[in-house]
Design an enzyme around this catalytic site. Structure first.
Site, short mmCIF file in Angstrom:
data_model
loop_
_atom_site.label_atom_id
_atom_site.label_comp_id
_atom_site.label_asym_id
_atom_site.label_seq_id
_atom_site.Cartn_x
_atom_site.Cartn_y
_atom_site.Cartn_z
N TRP A 10 -15.40 -74.92 -3.19
CA TRP A 10 -15.98 -73.61 -2.87
C TRP A 10 -15.63 -73.17 -1.45
O TRP A 10 -15.83 -72.00 -1.10
CB TRP A 10 -17.50 -73.65 -2.99
CG TRP A 10 -18.01 -73.79 -4.38
CD1 TRP A 10 -17.28 -73.79 -5.54
CD2 TRP A 10 -19.38 -73.94 -4.78
NE1 TRP A 10 -18.10 -73.93 -6.62
CE2 TRP A 10 -19.40 -74.03 -6.19
CE3 TRP A 10 -20.60 -74.01 -4.10
CZ2 TRP A 10 -20.59 -74.18 -6.91
CZ3 TRP A 10 -21.77 -74.17 -4.80
CH2 TRP A 10 -21.77 -74.25 -6.20
N HIS A 96 -8.09 -81.69 3.88
CA HIS A 96 -7.67 -80.36 3.42
C HIS A 96 -6.89 -79.67 4.54
O HIS A 96 -7.21 -79.81 5.71
CB HIS A 96 -8.90 -79.54 3.03
CG HIS A 96 -8.54 -78.30 2.28
ND1 HIS A 96 -8.06 -77.18 2.93
CD2 HIS A 96 -8.53 -78.02 0.96
CE1 HIS A 96 -7.79 -76.25 2.02
NE2 HIS A 96 -8.06 -76.74 0.82
N GLU A 98 -6.89 -76.75 5.58
CA GLU A 98 -7.68 -75.88 6.47
C GLU A 98 -8.36 -76.70 7.55
O GLU A 98 -8.48 -76.26 8.70
CB GLU A 98 -8.71 -75.09 5.63
CG GLU A 98 -8.01 -73.99 4.83
CD GLU A 98 -8.69 -73.62 3.52
OE1 GLU A 98 -9.89 -73.93 3.33
OE2 GLU A 98 -8.00 -73.00 2.68
N GLU A 168 -1.37 -80.13 -2.22
CA GLU A 168 -1.65 -78.70 -2.06
C GLU A 168 -0.66 -78.09 -1.07
O GLU A 168 -0.85 -78.19 0.15
CB GLU A 168 -3.07 -78.50 -1.51
CG GLU A 168 -4.16 -79.02 -2.41
CD GLU A 168 -5.48 -78.30 -2.14
OE1 GLU A 168 -6.03 -77.75 -3.07
OE2 GLU A 168 -5.92 -78.28 -0.98
N GLY A 174 -4.64 -69.98 -1.65
CA GLY A 174 -5.27 -68.67 -1.45
C GLY A 174 -4.28 -67.51 -1.38
O GLY A 174 -4.65 -66.41 -1.00
N GLY A 235 -9.61 -73.64 -5.63
CA GLY A 235 -10.41 -72.91 -4.65
C GLY A 235 -10.98 -71.64 -5.27
O GLY A 235 -12.00 -71.67 -5.96
N GLY A 236 -10.31 -70.53 -5.02
CA GLY A 236 -10.80 -69.22 -5.46
C GLY A 236 -11.28 -69.18 -6.92
O GLY A 236 -12.34 -68.62 -7.21
P1 PGA Z 1 -6.95 -71.82 -3.91
O1 PGA Z 1 -7.39 -73.02 -2.96
O2 PGA Z 1 -7.11 -72.30 -5.33
O3 PGA Z 1 -7.88 -70.68 -3.57
O4 PGA Z 1 -5.53 -71.52 -3.60
C1 PGA Z 1 -7.13 -74.36 -3.30
C2 PGA Z 1 -7.65 -75.26 -2.22
O5 PGA Z 1 -7.50 -74.93 -1.04
O6 PGA Z 1 -8.21 -76.34 -2.49
#
Ligand code: PGA
Length: 252
Positions: A10, A96, A98, A168, A174, A235-236
């Site tokens: 999330w 991750h 991010e 990833e 995203g 994610g999304g």
């Molecule tokens: P996303 O993100 O499906 O929104 O591209 C995946 C994630 O960062 O785990």
């Protein structure tokens, strides 16, 4: 045989109330359905306890999106792996992109986080993946191999066997720009080969390697049909129960 897994992430979305609404909805949607993969929902820390309670008695597991690199002590604002485990959550997303990019998480720090997560019986979902520039210059294999080696390869075979890996590509997260099924298979096979060299065929064959990056109901089936893609980190498309369900059902 290795597990098939669909895990939601999330990120920093949803109030506690919204998280609980999602949980009720997903529970209802999954009720009486045959599910052919493990389902994990990755929530913000403060949702973990309530969401774990909501999914109690179901096959849905709950994950944190981070944990501290220390066991306990004077680390104001941090959340330990033991605290995460005490909520009923049993997975933790680590590494991750991010967190690597915005919070300067280094391979060394991630190595420590993996160790404390394992010591507290959490299953780390360890993320690796290259940025666009690295992909375009053909460096993605070496980048991913280094991410695995630098944070994980001091683990014993026994400990490594408890991990889930998520590939990833940062350029796909995203952005709506998914890796093609061939690109995903190519690098997942490379990751498995890298694990085989380090830990042997049995460990590599039993490690679930998830794909993440704009994975959704429309592309999940094709991505997951590759022999080395064992599911997804979403994610999304994990934010709404009715959009998450068809990804879970991509394994049916
Ligand atoms: P996303 O993100 O499906 O929104 O591209 C995946 C994630 O960062 O785990």
């Amino acid at each position: 045989m290795r597990k098939k897994i669909v895990a939601g992430n999330w990120k920093m979305n949803k109030t506690l109330q919204e998280g609980l609404t999602f949980s009720t909805e997903l529970k209802e949607l999954l009720n009486n359905k045959t599910i052919n993969c493990e389902v994990v929902v990755g929530t913000p820390f403060i949702h973990l306890s309530e969401v774990s309670k909501a999914f109690k008695g179901t096959k849905v597991h709950v994950a944190a999106q981070n944990c501290a690199n220390k066991e306990s002590g004077a680390y104001t604002g941090e959340i330990s792996a033991a605290m995460v485990a005490s909520t009923g959550a049993n997975h933790v997303i680590l590494g991750h992109s991010e967190r690597r990019a915005y919070y300067n998480e280094t391979p060394e720090l991630l190595k420590e986080k993996v160790v404390v997560a394992l010591a507290n019986n959490l299953t780390p979902i360890f993320c690796v993946g290259e940025v666009l520039e690295e992909r375009e210059s053909g460096k993605h294999f070496e980048v991913v191999a280094a991410q695995l080696k630098d944070s994980l390869f001091e683990l014993s075979k026994e400990d490594f066997s408890k991990l889930v890996i998520a590939y990833e590509p940062v350029w796909a997260i995203g952005t709506g720009k998914t890796a093609s099924a061939d690109q995903a298979q190519e690098i997942h096979a490379f990751i498995r080969e890298t694990l085989t060299e380090k830990y042997g065929k049995e460990v590599a064959d039993n490690t679930s390697i998830l794909y993440g990056g704009s994975c959704n109901a429309g592309n999940a089936k094709e991505l997951f049909s590759n022999p080395d893609v064992d599911g997804g980190l979403i994610g999304g498309a994990s934010l709404e129960a009715d959009k998450f369900l068809p990804i879970i059902e991509a394994f049916n």
